[in-house]
Design a protein around this motif. Structure first.
Motif, PDB file in Angstrom:
ATOM      1  N   ASN A  16      67.146 -60.552  16.055  1.00 62.74           N
ATOM      2  CA  ASN A  16      66.366 -59.509  15.396  1.00 62.74           C
ATOM      3  C   ASN A  16      65.279 -58.893  16.259  1.00 62.74           C
ATOM      4  N   LEU A  17      64.765 -59.658  17.215  1.00 62.49           N
ATOM      5  CA  LEU A  17      63.614 -59.149  17.955  1.00 62.49           C
ATOM      6  C   LEU A  17      63.924 -58.800  19.411  1.00 62.49           C
ATOM      7  N   LEU A  18      64.940 -59.433  20.006  1.00 60.76           N
ATOM      8  CA  LEU A  18      65.074 -59.303  21.460  1.00 60.76           C
ATOM      9  C   LEU A  18      66.335 -58.581  21.932  1.00 60.76           C
ATOM     10  N   SER A  19      67.241 -58.240  21.021  1.00 61.94           N
ATOM     11  CA  SER A  19      68.419 -57.562  21.533  1.00 61.94           C
ATOM     12  C   SER A  19      68.638 -56.265  20.790  1.00 61.94           C
ATOM     13  N   PRO A  20      69.033 -55.159  21.405  1.00 61.18           N
ATOM     14  CA  PRO A  20      69.216 -55.052  22.855  1.00 61.18           C
ATOM     15  C   PRO A  20      67.885 -54.985  23.593  1.00 61.18           C
TER      16      PRO A  20
END
Lengths: 248, 402
Positions: free
Chosen positions: B23-27
């Motif tokens: 939820n926070l780091l991709s992409p």
């Protein structure tokens, strides 16, 4: 089954919606205990007609006499007649904020002024009669369509009416639920209730109706006993209508 | 023929690490946004914390706390406000004991608040009152919980509590205003009421009175009687076409001109009337929306059963319509609560007005941040309590729907 005494007398009933002439001089007399089925194409005014009998619609000409009382603007007459006539609607119209039991006891408690215990006892008896005693404390939205319609019938019967009006009671139901509602109506007819039923269920009409009427363009085209009506329709319109719904 | 088996729904389990990654780091650009957002929050939070803990002069609040809470209510009569609060604590405790749900949570929150406040540095008299309030909640709670257990006393106690709430506002007003010539409860001019006390009184009275008035106006607007309908439409459209400030101004300046000589209505009562009349028009339009959402078939079914017009409205239409408009109405009441700050134009000093008055004192020059932040937090806490209660009410009333 049917008695000799006339309980509903309609003479030359007219009604207009604006300029549109919906009812064009309907004449119909129903005897006590008689089961009358009304069929006809949609928009022919058959629903409007049975709604004039408990004055959900007002007629503008002619006379309607129910159980000896003429329907006029007199509020007391309307109240008296409405508590003698039960009505079942196509869309059930149960009260969604009340439980099944509360739906049924509402009118007996507030209109008939019965004590709550008596109203609940009779409500439970009626639920037993329509075959869903275990649903008493549920809300309408938790029931299937067929169950809702059976509650609606119990709600109308709780007022111990002399006459029951059914306005297309199975038209909004899934096919597998139609039978359970028709079964309840069949039992009711056999118990001697005076009934006027607007429906396209011709099997039900053949089996239960004392008389059946074909309604088109705001008036009764023809009618009689189911044997006469189905085997030997006189009018071309009736024949066309019957061939459409029977072969379909 | 194959017998179809019932299968369990597929389980989706996600560890915290996986959740963060997904939820926070991709992409990659989400990762950048996350980092930028965290950095921003950190800077703002750190700045605020450093200021609040080391630089802010909170003494402007603590020194003037009595002003903020009750305005210029005579200091030697403040016990009357405490007594009113004690009564409400008792009622909250009783309600919390008798009913589970929102009332109980409010009783818990209130009790906790008194408990924490009692540890703050304050005079022993104040501390005594705080502990007294806590005791009142506990007493009420105990009695209520006992009544809940006994079916015979429970019903009587419930009616007594509801009656107590209804009487409470009358008792509170009498308690605060007192009687001229009385030695026990000397008269306190309403113009001396202020601060949070005034904010509460104005909003509570206006909310309680404008609700039934609004429902009547909504029903009037749909009435078949032309005069009733016309009056309702005129009233609603007139009030909605005018800003609240203007209504208050009229209530303050114009109304006394029309009243006969010698008849003077207190300024606070005029303000309450202004708020009530204003809010009623908005409540009426909310309720009308709810009334229109009720299908015609409901009314037909009720009439076909023999219910008269009044019974149909009270038993079938209103219960369904009012629950539909709970969110809209609570929104209206929250904005009414905040709008009470407009009474400043009438020269009344409610919470925000007191804040301004305090800032006008040369000793507290330049402390706007402390004062306004404090006022904002107080407004925020009570507005949130209202919207929380509204959400709970919606859930409680939604029984059986859908």
């Amino acid at each position: 089954m049917a008695g000799t005494e006339d309980i509903i007398i309609c003479e030359d009933v007219h009604k207009w919606f604006g300029d549109f002439h919906v009812l064009r001089g309907v004449n119909l007399t129903v005897r006590r205990g008689e089961v009358v089925v009304i069929c006809g194409p949609s928009g022919s005014g058959k629903s409007t007609f049975i709604r004039t009998i408990n004055r959900l619609e007002t007629h503008q000409r002619g006379r309607i006499i129910v159980d000896g009382i003429e329907l006029t603007d007199d509020v007391r007459n309307i109240a008296a007649i409405r508590s003698e006539i039960g009505m079942v609607f196509q869309q059930f119209n149960l009260f969604p904020h009340l439980t099944v039991l509360q739906n049924i006891t509402l009118a007996p408690v507030w209109v008939r002024r019965w004590p709550k215990e008596k109203a609940e006892r009779i409500a439970r008896e009626l639920l037993e009669r329509v075959g869903i005693p275990e649903q008493a404390d549920k809300y309408p939205a938790q029931l299937s369509g067929g169950q809702q319609q059976r509650v609606a019938i119990a709600r109308a019967l709780a007022m111990q009416p002399k006459i029951m009006l059914f306005d297309e009671p199975t038209s909004a139901l899934d096919p597998e639920m139609i039978k359970e509602v028709l079964d309840v109506m069949r039992d009711l007819a056999r118990s001697g209730m005076t009934m006027i039923v607007v429906t396209h269920e011709m099997g039900f009409a053949k089996e239960v109706a004392d008389r059946i009427f074909f309604f088109a363009d705001g008036n009764i085209v023809e009618g009689g006993t189911p044997e006469e009506f189905f085997s030997n329709p006189k009018e071309e319109r009736t024949r066309r209508f019957l061939s459409q719904i029977l072969t379909h | 023929m194959a017998v179809s088996r019932t299968l369990e729904p597929p389980q989706v389990r996600m560890g915290p690490g996986e959740w963060v990654r997904k939820n926070l780091l991709s992409p990659w650009y989400n990762a950048l946004l996350t980092i930028a957002g965290l950095w921003f929050l950190y800077e703002v939070g750190r700045g605020l914390a450093v200021w609040a803990l080391t630089q802010a002069r909170w003494d402007v609040i603590t020194h003037n706390i009595r002003l903020f809470l009750v305005g210029q209510f005579p200091p030697d009569q403040v016990q009357r406000v405490w007594l009113g609060l004690l009564l409400s604590s008792l009622l909250f405790g009783l309600s919390g004991g008798l009913w589970s749900g929102t009332m109980r949570q409010f009783a818990h929150a209130l009790g906790l608040a008194f408990f924490v406040l009692a540890f703050l540095p304050a005079s022993w008299v104040t501390r005594g009152w705080l502990i007294g309030n806590l005791a009142a909640i506990l007493l009420g709670y105990g009695v209520g919980a006992w009544g809940r257990g006994s079916p015979r006393c429970g019903r009587a106690l419930r009616y007594a509590t509801i009656g107590g709430w209804l009487l409470f506002f009358l008792v509170l007003i009498l308690l605060l205003s007192g009687f001229s010539g009385s030695r026990v409860l000397p008269r306190v001019e309403a113009s001396l009421w202020g601060g949070l006390l005034l904010t509460f009184l104005l909003s509570l009275v206006s909310i309680i009175l404008s609700f039934p008035l609004g429902v009547l106006l909504a029903l009037g607007r749909r009435s078949v009687l032309p005069i009733v309908r016309l009056f309702s439409i005129l009233y609603i459209e007139l009030i909605r076409g005018v800003p609240l400030v203007t209504v208050l101004f009229m209530a303050d300046i114009m109304l006394p001109l029309f009243l006969p000589e010698g008849l003077r209505i207190d300024r606070i009562v005029r303000a309450m009337a202004g708020f009530t009349l204003f809010s009623a028009a908005y409540v009426a339009e909310n309720v009308r929306g709810g009334l229109q959402a009720i299908p015609e078939g409901q009314i037909e079914a009720a009439r076909a059963l023999g219910l008269n017009g009044l019974q149909t409205t009270l038993l079938i239409v209103l219960p369904q319509a009012l629950r539909l408009v709970v969110p809209a109405n609570v929104g209206q009441f929250i904005s009414l609560f905040k709008d009470t700050s407009l009474v400043a134009i009438m020269g009344l000093l409610e919470l925000l007005g007191i804040g301004k008055a305090v800032l006008a004192n040369p000793a507290y020059m330049g402390l706007q941040r402390e004062v306004y932040l404090f006022v904002a937090v107080v407004y925020g806490v009570f507005s949130y309590a209202m919207s929380y209660a509204s959400r709970r009410l919606e859930i409680a009333l939604g029984v059986g729907e859908r």
